[in-house]
Design a protein around this motif. Structure first.
Motif, mmCIF file in Angstrom:
data_model
loop_
_atom_site.group_PDB
_atom_site.id
_atom_site.type_symbol
_atom_site.label_atom_id
_atom_site.label_comp_id
_atom_site.label_asym_id
_atom_site.label_seq_id
_atom_site.Cartn_x
_atom_site.Cartn_y
_atom_site.Cartn_z
ATOM 1 N N HIS A 164 0.835 -1.204 0.000
ATOM 2 C CA HIS A 164 0.000 0.000 0.000
ATOM 3 C C HIS A 164 0.865 1.247 0.000
ATOM 4 N N ALA A 165 0.223 2.381 -0.320
ATOM 5 C CA ALA A 165 0.854 3.700 -0.212
ATOM 6 C C ALA A 165 0.311 4.321 1.074
ATOM 7 N N PRO A 166 1.114 4.406 2.142
ATOM 8 C CA PRO A 166 0.583 4.753 3.465
ATOM 9 C C PRO A 166 0.073 6.182 3.617
ATOM 10 N N ARG A 167 0.955 7.173 3.436
ATOM 11 C CA ARG A 167 0.575 8.569 3.682
ATOM 12 C C ARG A 167 1.708 9.460 3.210
ATOM 13 N N PRO A 168 1.488 10.797 3.164
ATOM 14 C CA PRO A 168 2.577 11.706 2.801
ATOM 15 C C PRO A 168 3.790 11.512 3.710
ATOM 16 N N GLY A 169 4.956 11.582 3.102
ATOM 17 C CA GLY A 169 6.183 11.372 3.859
ATOM 18 C C GLY A 169 6.608 9.919 3.932
ATOM 19 N N ARG A 170 5.812 9.034 3.391
ATOM 20 C CA ARG A 170 6.133 7.609 3.382
ATOM 21 C C ARG A 170 6.145 7.101 1.936
ATOM 22 N N GLN A 171 6.657 5.887 1.747
ATOM 23 C CA GLN A 171 6.735 5.288 0.416
ATOM 24 C C GLN A 171 5.829 4.061 0.314
ATOM 25 N N VAL A 172 5.557 3.661 -0.918
ATOM 26 C CA VAL A 172 4.819 2.411 -1.149
ATOM 27 C C VAL A 172 5.616 1.293 -0.486
ATOM 28 N N THR A 173 4.941 0.468 0.306
ATOM 29 C CA THR A 173 5.648 -0.518 1.109
ATOM 30 C C THR A 173 4.772 -1.725 1.412
ATOM 31 N N LEU A 174 5.387 -2.738 1.994
ATOM 32 C CA LEU A 174 4.663 -3.907 2.504
ATOM 33 C C LEU A 174 4.455 -3.722 3.998
ATOM 34 N N THR A 175 3.292 -4.123 4.489
ATOM 35 C CA THR A 175 3.022 -4.066 5.926
ATOM 36 C C THR A 175 1.992 -5.122 6.276
ATOM 37 N N GLY A 176 1.765 -5.307 7.568
ATOM 38 C CA GLY A 176 0.780 -6.289 8.010
ATOM 39 C C GLY A 176 -0.624 -5.880 7.616
ATOM 40 N N ALA A 177 -1.398 -6.826 7.127
ATOM 41 C CA ALA A 177 -2.771 -6.532 6.704
ATOM 42 C C ALA A 177 -3.643 -6.123 7.881
ATOM 43 N N GLY A 178 -3.286 -6.572 9.082
ATOM 44 C CA GLY A 178 -4.080 -6.246 10.259
ATOM 45 C C GLY A 178 -3.541 -5.080 11.054
ATOM 46 N N SER A 179 -2.614 -4.319 10.470
ATOM 47 C CA SER A 179 -1.985 -3.215 11.209
ATOM 48 C C SER A 179 -2.881 -1.997 11.320
ATOM 49 N N MET A 180 -4.009 -1.996 10.602
ATOM 50 C CA MET A 180 -4.987 -0.908 10.680
ATOM 51 C C MET A 180 -6.377 -1.510 10.859
ATOM 52 N N GLU A 181 -7.331 -0.674 11.141
ATOM 53 C CA GLU A 181 -8.707 -1.121 11.357
ATOM 54 C C GLU A 181 -9.335 -1.542 10.021
ATOM 55 N N ILE A 182 -9.644 -2.835 9.887
ATOM 56 C CA ILE A 182 -10.179 -3.365 8.643
ATOM 57 C C ILE A 182 -11.693 -3.154 8.581
ATOM 58 N N LEU A 183 -12.131 -2.543 7.474
ATOM 59 C CA LEU A 183 -13.567 -2.395 7.225
ATOM 60 C C LEU A 183 -14.097 -3.616 6.493
ATOM 61 N N GLY A 184 -13.355 -4.089 5.505
ATOM 62 C CA GLY A 184 -13.800 -5.262 4.744
ATOM 63 C C GLY A 184 -12.889 -5.514 3.555
ATOM 64 N N VAL A 185 -13.243 -6.516 2.754
ATOM 65 C CA VAL A 185 -12.447 -6.936 1.605
ATOM 66 C C VAL A 185 -13.320 -6.920 0.356
ATOM 67 N N VAL A 186 -12.743 -6.439 -0.760
ATOM 68 C CA VAL A 186 -13.459 -6.455 -2.035
ATOM 69 C C VAL A 186 -12.603 -7.168 -3.084
ATOM 70 N N ARG A 187 -13.279 -7.706 -4.091
ATOM 71 C CA ARG A 187 -12.580 -8.457 -5.151
ATOM 72 C C ARG A 187 -12.909 -7.837 -6.506
ATOM 73 N N PRO A 188 -11.897 -7.290 -7.185
ATOM 74 C CA PRO A 188 -12.144 -6.651 -8.487
ATOM 75 C C PRO A 188 -12.530 -7.606 -9.610
ATOM 76 N N ASP A 189 -12.106 -8.861 -9.529
ATOM 77 C CA ASP A 189 -12.340 -9.774 -10.661
ATOM 78 C C ASP A 189 -13.195 -10.970 -10.290
ATOM 79 N N LYS A 190 -14.211 -10.738 -9.488
ATOM 80 C CA LYS A 190 -15.066 -11.860 -9.085
ATOM 81 C C LYS A 190 -15.898 -12.334 -10.262
#
Length: 369
Positions: A343-369
């Protein structure tokens, strides 16, 4: 005798003195010290600074700063979504106006053509002394010519009627196209106002967050980053321990693999609000461009991605799916597998890998269902 008597008196006096002094000695003497055992370990008395759950004043201040900065960037991200949505709508309406303008031009040309044809018919009738076709046939005196003329007259009347109907329809279409174009211009102007307001909010929130962060000393900035990482790690650990990833071991779809390859290739590029590549991205700019690279266009903003794309249960997600964060759907990342997102986190940060549960999850969507 006298010597024995003196000795006895002396012994009696010593004993009396001993009895009289015994209570005073018992009260003044300290209690016996406990005997230490080899297994006993002394427990130091904790001080407020040594208590793990109570941060020091400077630590507490940094925590407050971190939370304030995070709130400001969250607000900026929500405003960025509003800006991107208004921009997307303005582009769509501009394209619609181009199409309508072309239709209006075609309608005007068609009306001009029909009017020319109507004028030609009027001129033809004038050349025939203004007599209608029926009267001309009666006066001809030739039966064969009369019958042929009747058929031609009928065809001519039908053609004229059809031409007039077509002219009327063309004029109605032209009026509709013109009204639609006017409405789209109004929408574009309204969206430009929305864009301007959203842009102003974004800049204000980002400027406030950057100012807050710039006021910290270098050591504090490093500590702030560490606090962010620690908070993310704690949230990720809690998410993993909840069993959220139990039995999840799915492969990405062919399109999902292409989207993932694109997204991970952007790691290290800076976050810039409103950006969608190639040199920088915001969060939904990254995910929308990744799926565009997989020939699967999706909405531009995280909120529209949440609103329009099919929802998937967390236990059913696979790499390439999009995880939407926060109650206002203001952030999005792409699941890469093994409990991580890109993901791209916020200004001052770079595109990076991080834990999927490191933020409050609203839900999951699938673009190619």
């Amino acid at each position: 005798m006298n010597r024995r008597h003196c000795a006895a008196a002396a012994i009696t006096l010593v004993c009396a003195l001993a009895v009289l002094s015994a209570p005073a000695q018992a009260m003044a003497a300290p209690p016996p010290a406990p005997t230490a055992t080899p297994s006993a370990t002394p427990t130091p008395t904790p001080t407020p600074d040594a208590t793990p759950t109570t941060p020091s004043p400077s630590e507490k201040r940094l925590q407050e700063v971190r939370e304030e900065i995070e709130t400001l960037y969250r607000k900026a991200e929500a405003a960025t979504d509003a800006y991107n949505l208004a921009e997307g709508q303005a582009k769509k309406q501009s394209g619609e106006i181009v199409r309508l303008t072309k239709s209006i031009a075609e309608g005007q040309a068609r009306i001009a053509e029909l009017k020319d044809r109507a004028g030609a018919q009027a001129r033809e009738q004038y050349r025939n002394a203004g007599l209608p076709p029926g009267a001309q046939l009666v006066l001809s005196g030739d039966p064969d010519l009369f019958l042929d003329g009747v058929n031609q007259a009928k065809q001519g009347q039908q053609a004229t009627k059809g031409m007039l109907t077509e002219l009327e329809q063309a004029q109605e279409d032209l009026e509709t196209y013109t009204a639609d174009a006017s409405l789209n211009w109004e929408k574009i102007e309204a969206n430009r106002v929305k864009q301007a307001k959203a842009k102003k909010r974004v800049k204000a929130q980002i400027a406030a967050a950057k100012k807050l962060e710039s006021q910290l000393a270098k050591k504090e900035q490093a500590r702030l980053l560490k606090l962010e990482q620690d908070a993310a790690s704690t949230a990720q650990a809690a998410w993993l321990s909840s069993g959220a990833l139990k039995d999840i071991n799915r492969e990405a779809s062919p399109a999902g693999k292409k989207a993932l390859a694109f997204a991970t290739a952007q790691i290290g590029k800076p976050y810039v609000w409103g950006a969608e590549g190639p040199g920088s991205y915001d969060c939904s700019g990254l995910t929308s461009q990744a799926w565009a690279a997989a020939k699967q266009p999706i909405p531009r903003t995280s909120q529209e991605q949440w609103r329009q794309l099919p929802h998937i249960a967390i236990q059913d997600m696979r790499p390439g799916d999009l995880i939407i964060y926060h109650s206002d759907a203001s952030h999005v990342g792409m699941y890469v597998g093994d409990g991580s997102i890109v993901h791209a986190p916020r200004p001052g940060r770079q595109v990076t890998l991080t834990g999927a549960g490191s933020m409050e999850i609203l839900g999951v969507v699938r673009p190619d269902k």
